[in-house]
Scaffold this motif. Structure first.
Motif, PDB file in Angstrom:
ATOM      1  N   ALA A 153       0.836  -1.206   0.000  1.00  0.00           N
ATOM      2  CA  ALA A 153       0.000   0.000   0.000  1.00  0.00           C
ATOM      3  C   ALA A 153       0.870   1.255   0.000  1.00  0.00           C
ATOM      4  O   ALA A 153       2.017   1.236   0.437  1.00  0.00           O
ATOM      5  N   PHE A 154       0.272   2.347  -0.482  1.00  0.00           N
ATOM      6  CA  PHE A 154       0.972   3.631  -0.557  1.00  0.00           C
ATOM      7  C   PHE A 154       0.150   4.732   0.097  1.00  0.00           C
ATOM      8  O   PHE A 154      -1.083   4.734  -0.001  1.00  0.00           O
ATOM      9  N   VAL A 155       0.855   5.670   0.737  1.00  0.00           N
ATOM     10  CA  VAL A 155       0.240   6.912   1.182  1.00  0.00           C
ATOM     11  C   VAL A 155       0.513   7.955   0.108  1.00  0.00           C
ATOM     12  O   VAL A 155       1.665   8.158  -0.292  1.00  0.00           O
ATOM     13  N   LEU A 156      -0.552   8.580  -0.371  1.00  0.00           N
ATOM     14  CA  LEU A 156      -0.427   9.613  -1.401  1.00  0.00           C
ATOM     15  C   LEU A 156      -0.725  10.966  -0.765  1.00  0.00           C
ATOM     16  O   LEU A 156      -1.866  11.272  -0.430  1.00  0.00           O
ATOM     17  N   ILE A 206      -1.942   8.724 -10.417  1.00  0.00           N
ATOM     18  CA  ILE A 206      -0.972   7.962  -9.615  1.00  0.00           C
ATOM     19  C   ILE A 206      -1.576   6.637  -9.151  1.00  0.00           C
ATOM     20  O   ILE A 206      -0.919   5.593  -9.159  1.00  0.00           O
ATOM     21  N   ILE A 207      -2.836   6.675  -8.719  1.00  0.00           N
ATOM     22  CA  ILE A 207      -3.492   5.445  -8.265  1.00  0.00           C
ATOM     23  C   ILE A 207      -3.503   4.411  -9.387  1.00  0.00           C
ATOM     24  O   ILE A 207      -3.125   3.248  -9.188  1.00  0.00           O
ATOM     25  N   ARG A 208      -3.910   4.817 -10.573  1.00  0.00           N
ATOM     26  CA  ARG A 208      -3.964   3.886 -11.708  1.00  0.00           C
ATOM     27  C   ARG A 208      -2.569   3.335 -12.029  1.00  0.00           C
ATOM     28  O   ARG A 208      -2.398   2.134 -12.270  1.00  0.00           O
ATOM     29  N   SER A 209      -1.584   4.213 -12.013  1.00  0.00           N
ATOM     30  CA  SER A 209      -0.218   3.799 -12.352  1.00  0.00           C
ATOM     31  C   SER A 209       0.346   2.814 -11.331  1.00  0.00           C
ATOM     32  O   SER A 209       0.949   1.796 -11.699  1.00  0.00           O
ATOM     33  N   LEU A 210       0.145   3.090 -10.047  1.00  0.00           N
ATOM     34  CA  LEU A 210       0.683   2.218  -9.008  1.00  0.00           C
ATOM     35  C   LEU A 210      -0.025   0.873  -8.955  1.00  0.00           C
ATOM     36  O   LEU A 210       0.599  -0.152  -8.628  1.00  0.00           O
ATOM     37  N   VAL A 211      -1.311   0.850  -9.284  1.00  0.00           N
ATOM     38  CA  VAL A 211      -2.027  -0.434  -9.338  1.00  0.00           C
ATOM     39  C   VAL A 211      -1.431  -1.320 -10.425  1.00  0.00           C
ATOM     40  O   VAL A 211      -1.256  -2.535 -10.239  1.00  0.00           O
ATOM     41  N   GLU A 212      -1.077  -0.717 -11.535  1.00  0.00           N
ATOM     42  CA  GLU A 212      -0.446  -1.471 -12.625  1.00  0.00           C
ATOM     43  C   GLU A 212       0.887  -2.067 -12.184  1.00  0.00           C
ATOM     44  O   GLU A 212       1.328  -3.096 -12.687  1.00  0.00           O
ATOM     45  N   GLN A 213       1.529  -1.393 -11.195  1.00  0.00           N
ATOM     46  CA  GLN A 213       2.819  -1.862 -10.687  1.00  0.00           C
ATOM     47  C   GLN A 213       2.672  -2.795  -9.480  1.00  0.00           C
ATOM     48  O   GLN A 213       3.672  -3.206  -8.893  1.00  0.00           O
ATOM     49  N   GLY A 214       1.414  -3.088  -9.093  1.00  0.00           N
ATOM     50  CA  GLY A 214       1.192  -4.068  -8.035  1.00  0.00           C
ATOM     51  C   GLY A 214       0.676  -3.532  -6.720  1.00  0.00           C
ATOM     52  O   GLY A 214       0.478  -4.302  -5.774  1.00  0.00           O
ATOM     53  N   ALA A 215       0.459  -2.232  -6.598  1.00  0.00           N
ATOM     54  CA  ALA A 215      -0.070  -1.674  -5.354  1.00  0.00           C
ATOM     55  C   ALA A 215      -1.486  -2.185  -5.118  1.00  0.00           C
ATOM     56  O   ALA A 215      -2.291  -2.260  -6.049  1.00  0.00           O
ATOM     57  N   PHE A 260      -4.419   2.139  -0.831  1.00  0.00           N
ATOM     58  CA  PHE A 260      -4.014   3.542  -0.842  1.00  0.00           C
ATOM     59  C   PHE A 260      -4.620   4.300   0.333  1.00  0.00           C
ATOM     60  O   PHE A 260      -5.755   4.050   0.743  1.00  0.00           O
ATOM     61  N   VAL A 261      -3.819   5.243   0.844  1.00  0.00           N
ATOM     62  CA  VAL A 261      -4.288   6.231   1.804  1.00  0.00           C
ATOM     63  C   VAL A 261      -3.999   7.598   1.198  1.00  0.00           C
ATOM     64  O   VAL A 261      -2.874   7.852   0.749  1.00  0.00           O
ATOM     65  N   THR A 262      -4.983   8.471   1.148  1.00  0.00           N
ATOM     66  CA  THR A 262      -4.739   9.833   0.677  1.00  0.00           C
ATOM     67  C   THR A 262      -4.712  10.768   1.877  1.00  0.00           C
ATOM     68  O   THR A 262      -5.450  10.585   2.845  1.00  0.00           O
ATOM     69  N   ILE A 297      -9.839  13.907  -2.959  1.00  0.00           N
ATOM     70  CA  ILE A 297      -9.006  12.866  -2.354  1.00  0.00           C
ATOM     71  C   ILE A 297      -9.850  11.875  -1.554  1.00  0.00           C
ATOM     72  O   ILE A 297      -9.314  10.958  -0.936  1.00  0.00           O
ATOM     73  N   GLY A 298     -11.152  12.079  -1.585  1.00  0.00           N
ATOM     74  CA  GLY A 298     -12.075  11.190  -0.891  1.00  0.00           C
ATOM     75  C   GLY A 298     -12.905  10.385  -1.869  1.00  0.00           C
ATOM     76  O   GLY A 298     -12.460   9.364  -2.394  1.00  0.00           O
ATOM     77  N   ARG A 299     -14.087  10.857  -2.163  1.00  0.00           N
ATOM     78  CA  ARG A 299     -15.010  10.095  -3.011  1.00  0.00           C
ATOM     79  C   ARG A 299     -14.418   9.774  -4.382  1.00  0.00           C
ATOM     80  O   ARG A 299     -14.530   8.641  -4.865  1.00  0.00           O
ATOM     81  N   ASP A 300     -13.795  10.763  -5.024  1.00  0.00           N
ATOM     82  CA  ASP A 300     -13.268  10.541  -6.381  1.00  0.00           C
ATOM     83  C   ASP A 300     -12.188   9.460  -6.380  1.00  0.00           C
ATOM     84  O   ASP A 300     -12.181   8.564  -7.230  1.00  0.00           O
ATOM     85  N   ALA A 301     -11.262   9.538  -5.413  1.00  0.00           N
ATOM     86  CA  ALA A 301     -10.204   8.536  -5.322  1.00  0.00           C
ATOM     87  C   ALA A 301     -10.767   7.176  -4.909  1.00  0.00           C
ATOM     88  O   ALA A 301     -10.290   6.127  -5.356  1.00  0.00           O
ATOM     89  N   GLN A 302     -11.799   7.198  -4.090  1.00  0.00           N
ATOM     90  CA  GLN A 302     -12.416   5.946  -3.655  1.00  0.00           C
ATOM     91  C   GLN A 302     -13.087   5.225  -4.823  1.00  0.00           C
ATOM     92  O   GLN A 302     -12.979   4.005  -4.961  1.00  0.00           O
ATOM     93  N   LEU A 303     -13.764   5.982  -5.680  1.00  0.00           N
ATOM     94  CA  LEU A 303     -14.439   5.379  -6.835  1.00  0.00           C
ATOM     95  C   LEU A 303     -13.439   4.715  -7.774  1.00  0.00           C
ATOM     96  O   LEU A 303     -13.694   3.626  -8.303  1.00  0.00           O
TER      97      LEU A 303
END
Length: 315
Positions: A177-180, A237-246, A249-251, A267-273
């Motif tokens: 997991a990553f903190v963004l 960033i979320i899309r890119s890191l998922v492709e790399q195996g993440a 996420f925490v924003t 950084i809440g609903r939009d990132a969650q969706l």
């Protein structure tokens, strides 16, 4: 020790604080001053506030922080009063400054809701206070609270929020997991961006260290599809890191200690969706807000910088 009868007035300022949903059209018009306002734009603006499902958080929290700071800082030996002021809603800076003059304030202190300095954020407020005082011909001592983005008191508060959010992730995804960390994007301008990015980097590093987090990245919100703006956007960033195996996420927003509607959703609903779409875990770290530990931290920062000013130490 004698009583210091000189009144110190602190302006705790922020972006805006609509008091009712009826205030939103006027608030929006002030936000985009000089541009055409359409009915559709206003409807979309109101819709976002309705989706939030509560009153405006920025106004509520900044008002309570001001009340808390005044109770914390005021003492029989030093008279301190804390005022709110906003850029796009009443009370505007000019209104607040007039109240302070009416209250016989001798030392005026500016304190932004933003730990990270931006020429278009805290810089605008500070310059406006200076200009108003200069035009009025009033001679008052003026102190700007600044350079507190890495103060241990505030990074401790953010560290608590990030640590709690990260621990909320399922244990089996925490290793990947990553903190963004996020702030609002800005148009590319090396002279204007350098200090902004430097303070962002330093604060993110300090908060991550406080929280015990090794996997973290800087990202920006409101940057998606904007050519010539600071990036990368948090959603990209979320899309890119998922492709790399993440897998989680925490924003965490660092630009303001209090949630505003834009940051809350981006950084809440939009990132969650997006996280739900990609089938990964997501948690938004709480904003410091008007909690007890936040008020204590802000009070410590104010006390320290006022003491430094009195002793003639530059911050």
């Amino acid at each position: 020790m004698g009583v210091d009868s000189t009144m110190i007035g602190i302006i705790f300022y922020a972006y805006g604080a609509p008091k009712s949903i009826d205030d939103l059209p006027e608030f929006f018009a002030h936000l985009i001053h000089g541009k055409e306002v359409t009915t559709k734009m206003i409807e979309d603006f109101v819709k976002r506030y309705r989706a939030f499902g509560s009153n405006d958080p920025l106004g509520a929290h900044t008002a309570r922080i001001a009340q808390g700071l005044e109770k914390l800082l005021n003492s029989p030996l030093k008279a301190i009063k804390v005022y709110n002021a906003y850029k796009h809603t009443s009370p505007f800076l000019e209104e607040t400054l007039q109240r302070m003059l009416d209250d016989q304030v001798e030392t005026i202190v500016t304190f932004s809701v933003n730990p990270i300095f931006s020429p278009t954020g805290a810089g605008v407020y500070q310059k406006e206070v200076e200009d108003i005082l200069a035009k009025s011909g009033v001679n008052k001592e003026l102190i700007h609270i600044k350079n507190w983005n890495t103060h241990p008191a505030i990074t401790s508060v953010y560290g608590d929020r990030v640590r709690r959010a990260f621990r909320w992730l399922p244990a089996h995804v925490q290793e990947s997991a990553f903190v963004l960390f996020t702030v609002h994007s800005q148009p590319l301008n090396p002279e204007g961006n350098d200090k902004y990015i430097e303070q962002f980097q330093a604060m993110a590093q300090a908060v991550a260290s406080e929280a015990g987090i090794s996997n973290w990245m800087l990202s920006y919100r409101s940057a998606s599809s904007k050519v010539g703006w600071l990036g990368p956007d948090v959603k990209d960033i979320i899309r890119s890191l998922v492709e790399q195996g993440a897998r989680g996420f925490v924003t965490c927003e660092l630009l303001s200690v209090v949630a505003d509607m834009e940051s809350y959703f981006e950084i809440g609903r939009d990132a969650q969706l997006i996280s739900e779409e990609l089938k990964v875990e997501f948690v938004r770290a709480e904003f410091p807000g008007d909690s007890f530990d936040t008020v204590i931290a802000l009070g410590e920062i104010v006390r320290e910088q006022l003491t430094m000013k009195i002793k003639g130490i530059k911050n």
